[in-house]
Design a protein around this motif. Structure first.
Motif, PDB file in Angstrom:
ATOM      1  N   LEU A  95       0.666 -51.883  13.607  1.00  0.00           N
ATOM      2  CA  LEU A  95       1.103 -50.610  13.052  1.00  0.00           C
ATOM      3  C   LEU A  95       0.772 -50.559  11.568  1.00  0.00           C
ATOM      4  O   LEU A  95       0.769 -51.577  10.882  1.00  0.00           O
ATOM      5  CB  LEU A  95       2.616 -50.448  13.272  1.00  0.00           C
ATOM      6  CG  LEU A  95       3.081 -50.477  14.737  1.00  0.00           C
ATOM      7  CD1 LEU A  95       4.607 -50.458  14.806  1.00  0.00           C
ATOM      8  CD2 LEU A  95       2.500 -49.323  15.516  1.00  0.00           C
TER       9      LEU A  95
ATOM     10  N   ASN B 246       1.845 -36.734  18.575  1.00  0.00           N
ATOM     11  CA  ASN B 246       2.291 -38.099  18.284  1.00  0.00           C
ATOM     12  C   ASN B 246       1.263 -39.139  18.694  1.00  0.00           C
ATOM     13  O   ASN B 246       1.245 -40.244  18.147  1.00  0.00           O
ATOM     14  CB  ASN B 246       3.635 -38.372  18.962  1.00  0.00           C
ATOM     15  CG  ASN B 246       4.806 -37.997  18.089  1.00  0.00           C
ATOM     16  OD1 ASN B 246       5.264 -38.789  17.272  1.00  0.00           O
ATOM     17  ND2 ASN B 246       5.289 -36.766  18.231  1.00  0.00           N
TER      18      ASN B 246
ATOM     19  N   GLY C 164      -1.328 -40.181  15.736  1.00  0.00           N
ATOM     20  CA  GLY C 164      -1.045 -41.099  14.642  1.00  0.00           C
ATOM     21  C   GLY C 164       0.202 -40.765  13.863  1.00  0.00           C
ATOM     22  O   GLY C 164       0.693 -39.637  13.871  1.00  0.00           O
ATOM     23  N   ILE C 165       0.709 -41.770  13.145  1.00  0.00           N
ATOM     24  CA  ILE C 165       1.978 -41.647  12.429  1.00  0.00           C
ATOM     25  C   ILE C 165       1.856 -40.707  11.232  1.00  0.00           C
ATOM     26  O   ILE C 165       2.839 -40.108  10.795  1.00  0.00           O
ATOM     27  CB  ILE C 165       2.471 -43.042  11.971  1.00  0.00           C
ATOM     28  CG1 ILE C 165       3.965 -43.020  11.623  1.00  0.00           C
ATOM     29  CG2 ILE C 165       1.634 -43.562  10.813  1.00  0.00           C
ATOM     30  CD1 ILE C 165       4.851 -42.784  12.809  1.00  0.00           C
TER      31      ILE C 165
ATOM     32  N   GLU D 249       5.971 -49.471   9.625  1.00  0.00           N
ATOM     33  CA  GLU D 249       5.036 -48.461   9.153  1.00  0.00           C
ATOM     34  C   GLU D 249       5.525 -47.789   7.875  1.00  0.00           C
ATOM     35  O   GLU D 249       5.049 -46.720   7.499  1.00  0.00           O
ATOM     36  CB  GLU D 249       4.817 -47.415  10.255  1.00  0.00           C
ATOM     37  CG  GLU D 249       4.148 -47.994  11.495  1.00  0.00           C
ATOM     38  CD  GLU D 249       4.301 -47.104  12.714  1.00  0.00           C
ATOM     39  OE1 GLU D 249       3.362 -46.370  13.033  1.00  0.00           O
ATOM     40  OE2 GLU D 249       5.371 -47.167  13.346  1.00  0.00           O
TER      41      GLU D 249
ATOM     42  N   ALA E  15       8.369 -40.464  18.226  1.00  0.00           N
ATOM     43  CA  ALA E  15       7.850 -41.454  17.284  1.00  0.00           C
ATOM     44  C   ALA E  15       8.672 -42.735  17.325  1.00  0.00           C
ATOM     45  O   ALA E  15       8.117 -43.837  17.379  1.00  0.00           O
ATOM     46  CB  ALA E  15       7.850 -40.881  15.865  1.00  0.00           C
TER      47      ALA E  15
ATOM     48  N   ARG F 237       8.294 -46.811  19.495  1.00  0.00           N
ATOM     49  CA  ARG F 237       8.229 -48.006  18.652  1.00  0.00           C
ATOM     50  C   ARG F 237       9.266 -49.039  19.084  1.00  0.00           C
ATOM     51  O   ARG F 237       9.033 -50.241  18.984  1.00  0.00           O
ATOM     52  CB  ARG F 237       8.443 -47.644  17.180  1.00  0.00           C
ATOM     53  CG  ARG F 237       7.161 -47.341  16.395  1.00  0.00           C
ATOM     54  CD  ARG F 237       6.597 -46.016  16.727  1.00  0.00           C
ATOM     55  NE  ARG F 237       5.346 -45.726  16.016  1.00  0.00           N
ATOM     56  CZ  ARG F 237       4.638 -44.643  16.249  1.00  0.00           C
ATOM     57  NH1 ARG F 237       5.020 -43.748  17.157  1.00  0.00           N
ATOM     58  NH2 ARG F 237       3.513 -44.424  15.590  1.00  0.00           N
TER      59      ARG F 237
ATOM     60  N   LEU G  53      -1.822 -50.465  21.647  1.00  0.00           N
ATOM     61  CA  LEU G  53      -2.055 -49.485  20.589  1.00  0.00           C
ATOM     62  C   LEU G  53      -3.410 -48.826  20.800  1.00  0.00           C
ATOM     63  O   LEU G  53      -4.373 -49.474  21.210  1.00  0.00           O
ATOM     64  CB  LEU G  53      -2.023 -50.154  19.213  1.00  0.00           C
ATOM     65  CG  LEU G  53      -0.712 -50.825  18.792  1.00  0.00           C
ATOM     66  CD1 LEU G  53      -0.877 -51.477  17.433  1.00  0.00           C
ATOM     67  CD2 LEU G  53       0.431 -49.826  18.766  1.00  0.00           C
TER      68      LEU G  53
ATOM     69  N   ASN H 279      -3.945 -46.249  16.167  1.00  0.00           N
ATOM     70  CA  ASN H 279      -2.930 -47.303  16.085  1.00  0.00           C
ATOM     71  C   ASN H 279      -1.541 -46.802  16.483  1.00  0.00           C
ATOM     72  O   ASN H 279      -0.540 -47.110  15.832  1.00  0.00           O
ATOM     73  CB  ASN H 279      -2.879 -47.909  14.679  1.00  0.00           C
ATOM     74  CG  ASN H 279      -3.821 -49.099  14.550  1.00  0.00           C
ATOM     75  OD1 ASN H 279      -4.791 -49.229  15.302  1.00  0.00           O
ATOM     76  ND2 ASN H 279      -3.532 -49.978  13.616  1.00  0.00           N
ATOM     77  N   THR H 280      -1.465 -46.021  17.535  1.00  0.00           N
ATOM     78  CA  THR H 280      -0.182 -45.559  18.052  1.00  0.00           C
ATOM     79  C   THR H 280       0.097 -46.238  19.395  1.00  0.00           C
ATOM     80  O   THR H 280      -0.830 -46.491  20.171  1.00  0.00           O
ATOM     81  CB  THR H 280      -0.175 -44.036  18.262  1.00  0.00           C
ATOM     82  OG1 THR H 280      -1.251 -43.670  19.139  1.00  0.00           O
ATOM     83  CG2 THR H 280      -0.356 -43.320  16.947  1.00  0.00           C
TER      84      THR H 280
ATOM     85  N   TRP I 271       0.426 -45.801  22.553  1.00  0.00           N
ATOM     86  CA  TRP I 271       0.175 -44.631  23.382  1.00  0.00           C
ATOM     87  C   TRP I 271       0.849 -44.721  24.753  1.00  0.00           C
ATOM     88  O   TRP I 271       1.327 -43.712  25.273  1.00  0.00           O
ATOM     89  CB  TRP I 271      -1.326 -44.391  23.534  1.00  0.00           C
ATOM     90  CG  TRP I 271      -2.078 -45.479  24.255  1.00  0.00           C
ATOM     91  CD1 TRP I 271      -2.590 -46.620  23.726  1.00  0.00           C
ATOM     92  CD2 TRP I 271      -2.407 -45.500  25.646  1.00  0.00           C
ATOM     93  NE1 TRP I 271      -3.212 -47.371  24.685  1.00  0.00           N
ATOM     94  CE2 TRP I 271      -3.123 -46.711  25.876  1.00  0.00           C
ATOM     95  CE3 TRP I 271      -2.178 -44.629  26.717  1.00  0.00           C
ATOM     96  CZ2 TRP I 271      -3.596 -47.060  27.145  1.00  0.00           C
ATOM     97  CZ3 TRP I 271      -2.649 -44.984  27.972  1.00  0.00           C
ATOM     98  CH2 TRP I 271      -3.357 -46.183  28.183  1.00  0.00           C
TER      99      TRP I 271
ATOM    100  N   VAL J  26       4.462 -43.816  24.190  1.00  0.00           N
ATOM    101  CA  VAL J  26       4.627 -42.382  23.928  1.00  0.00           C
ATOM    102  C   VAL J  26       4.578 -41.591  25.230  1.00  0.00           C
ATOM    103  O   VAL J  26       5.410 -40.705  25.484  1.00  0.00           O
ATOM    104  CB  VAL J  26       3.544 -41.880  22.949  1.00  0.00           C
ATOM    105  CG1 VAL J  26       3.584 -40.353  22.843  1.00  0.00           C
ATOM    106  CG2 VAL J  26       3.742 -42.500  21.562  1.00  0.00           C
TER     107      VAL J  26
END
Length: 474
Positions: free
Chosen positions: A22, A155, A158-159, A232, A311, A315, A333, A338-339, A341, A344
């Motif tokens: 992250l 989302n 990416g952050i 992050e 979000a 995590r 990720l 770099n999420t 996924w 999510v």
């Protein structure tokens, strides 16, 4: 309290994206918008008006006590998140303090299960409000699923996209709620007020108003959703605690003004018993224009809550997967952004499922939501116990944030949460079904946790994991 001479190591460069990890991109503003945006939902907007409808101005007493209780869990989460700066949040802290079993149970029942019902109810309520204001304009359930799909995609990007959206949503939401409260208190609404002054008997319930602390606490739960974002965050040793402290303070002032303002324009009995008291409030204050104001408030509140949950909870799952406490797929990720996924998409799926099952009846989840909310308060109790356990096991360890007046906030927090759980049921008739539902939720999560720990992880249930082992994980 915050010690400026202690920093988390290793240091990270702002905005650097590390492959497979992250990236550090969130500053104080973004974290503050998370702490505010998750807490202030449509459900909170409704509950706070119902509370002031029951107790009048006296509702400020339980609201103030709930604010103090919120500070206790913020102190505990701040100390833990900076001592163990991992995305797993409560699961990472608890495995070091109490073992894997309480870590998995508290995180899944207190966050994943709660979000499953809370987010579904929020989206259904948004669909209901918009279709009431604009009847026949949107197809059935299109708003709920449209918003869910949109924020899931955002989302996944990416952050940094999340942060920009969250800051905008939280800002608009607070401005709208403050505008409602200020217009009502100042008498500048387009419609005439019921009265130019508040009721002379400001606390008709007397000491009985303390029972409403259980209702008021819902206006402050969720600020700790900044903690799963610690990996992050820039300067987390400063920004994590202050984001939560400033966030709940802004919420306290905003909710107080918003709720008291309603007493000038809506009869108390209608606030107390109305299913949509915020709709009554907006239309009584601004007439037909109030409907559009309410749509803005409802849309930003629901989108802000959904955006934060999509979000933070992934995590948590990402961190739990790194700990071996969840499916390893959750720690995958995406290459470009770099999420996490998979996580999510999982949270989005469990949010959409209840919407399909419940159709256009958000009231169908109220009982389950209250039951799951009990698990949320139990998670706060576990957090306080974590601080106490780790203070005893690692007394000399450097802590970037130390709880002031330890252990008083932890002891008061545990007591306050237990009282709130006891009074969680709005009526005695609902108490049995609510606590039964809570028991079923906790029982199922506990059974799954035992099987996972024994058959997959092959670990003991209650043996704490050494702190060095958790901090060494990549």
């Amino acid at each position: 309290m915050y010690d400026p001479d202690i920093t988390l190591s290793p240091p990270h460069v702002e905005g650097v994206v590390t492959k497979g990890k992250l990236s550090k991109t969130l500053g104080l503003g973004a974290l503050l918008s998370v702490s505010i945006g998750l807490v202030v939902s449509q459900g909170v907007m409704v509950l706070m008006l119902q509370g002031v409808g029951i107790a009048g101005v006296g509702f400020l007493i339980p609201l103030s006590l709930a604010f103090l209780l919120a500070l206790t869990y913020i102190f505990s989460f701040s100390e833990l998140s900076l001592m163990i700066p991992r995305a797993g949040s409560l699961s990472s802290y608890t495995e070091v303090a109490l073992g894997h079993f309480p870590a998995i149970v508290s995180t899944f029942s207190g966050y994943v299960v709660v979000a499953m019902f809370a987010l579904s109810a929020e989206l259904l309520l948004l669909d209901l409000i918009i279709n009431q204001v604009y009847p026949g304009v949107f197809p059935h359930m299109s708003i709920a699923f449209g918003v869910l799909v949109l924020f899931t995609l955002l989302n996944l990007l990416g952050i940094d996209i999340f942060a920009r959206l969250q800051t905008a949503l939280a800002t608009v939401m607070v401005i709208v709620l403050l505008a409602l409260g200020l217009a009502a208190v100042s008498g500048s609404g387009s419609e005439p007020a019921l009265s130019a002054s508040l009721p002379q008997e400001w606390n008709p319930m007397g000491t009985g108003v303390l029972v409403l602390v259980a209702m008021a606490i819902w206006g402050f739960v969720g600020a700790e959703f900044v903690c799963p974002l610690v990996e992050e965050s820039r300067r987390p040793e400063r920004n994590i605690p202050w984001a939560m402290i400033i966030g709940v303070t802004v919420i306290f002032l905003t909710i107080g003004l918003y709720a008291i303002g309603a007493l000038y324009y809506v009869p108390q009995d209608q606030l107390a018993s109305g299913a949509l008291p915020h709709f009554l409030y907006a239309t009584a204050l601004f007439g037909e224009t109030g409907k559009h104001v309410l749509v803005i408030a409802a849309l930003t509140a629901t989108c802000s809550t959904l955006n934060t949950s999509l979000a933070a909870i992934p995590r948590m799952l990402y961190g739990m997967a790194q700990n071996g406490q969840a499916f390893p797929q959750f720690k995958k990720l995406s290459r470009g952004f770099n999420t996490p996924w998979v996580s999510v998409l999982f949270v989005a799926a469990i949010t959409g499922g209840p919407i399909l099952l419940m159709g256009d009846n958000p009231g169908a989840v109220n009982q389950l939501l209250l039951a799951a909310a009990i698990a949320w308060l139990l998670a706060y109790i576990v957090c306080h116990l974590d601080v106490i356990a780790l203070r005893r096991r690692y007394p000399q360890l450097a802590r970037p944030f130390k709880t002031p007046f330890y252990p008083l906030p932890q002891l008061l927090g545990i007591l306050g949460m237990l009282v709130s759980i006891y009074y969680a049921s709005p009526t005695p008739e609902m108490a049995v079904s609510i606590f039964t539902s809570a028991g079923v939720v906790l029982g199922l999560v506990s059974l799954i946790a035992v099987l996972w720990i024994k058959l997959v992880m092959r670990k003991p249930l209650f043996t704490p994991v050494p702190l060095d082992e958790v901090l060494a994980r990549k």
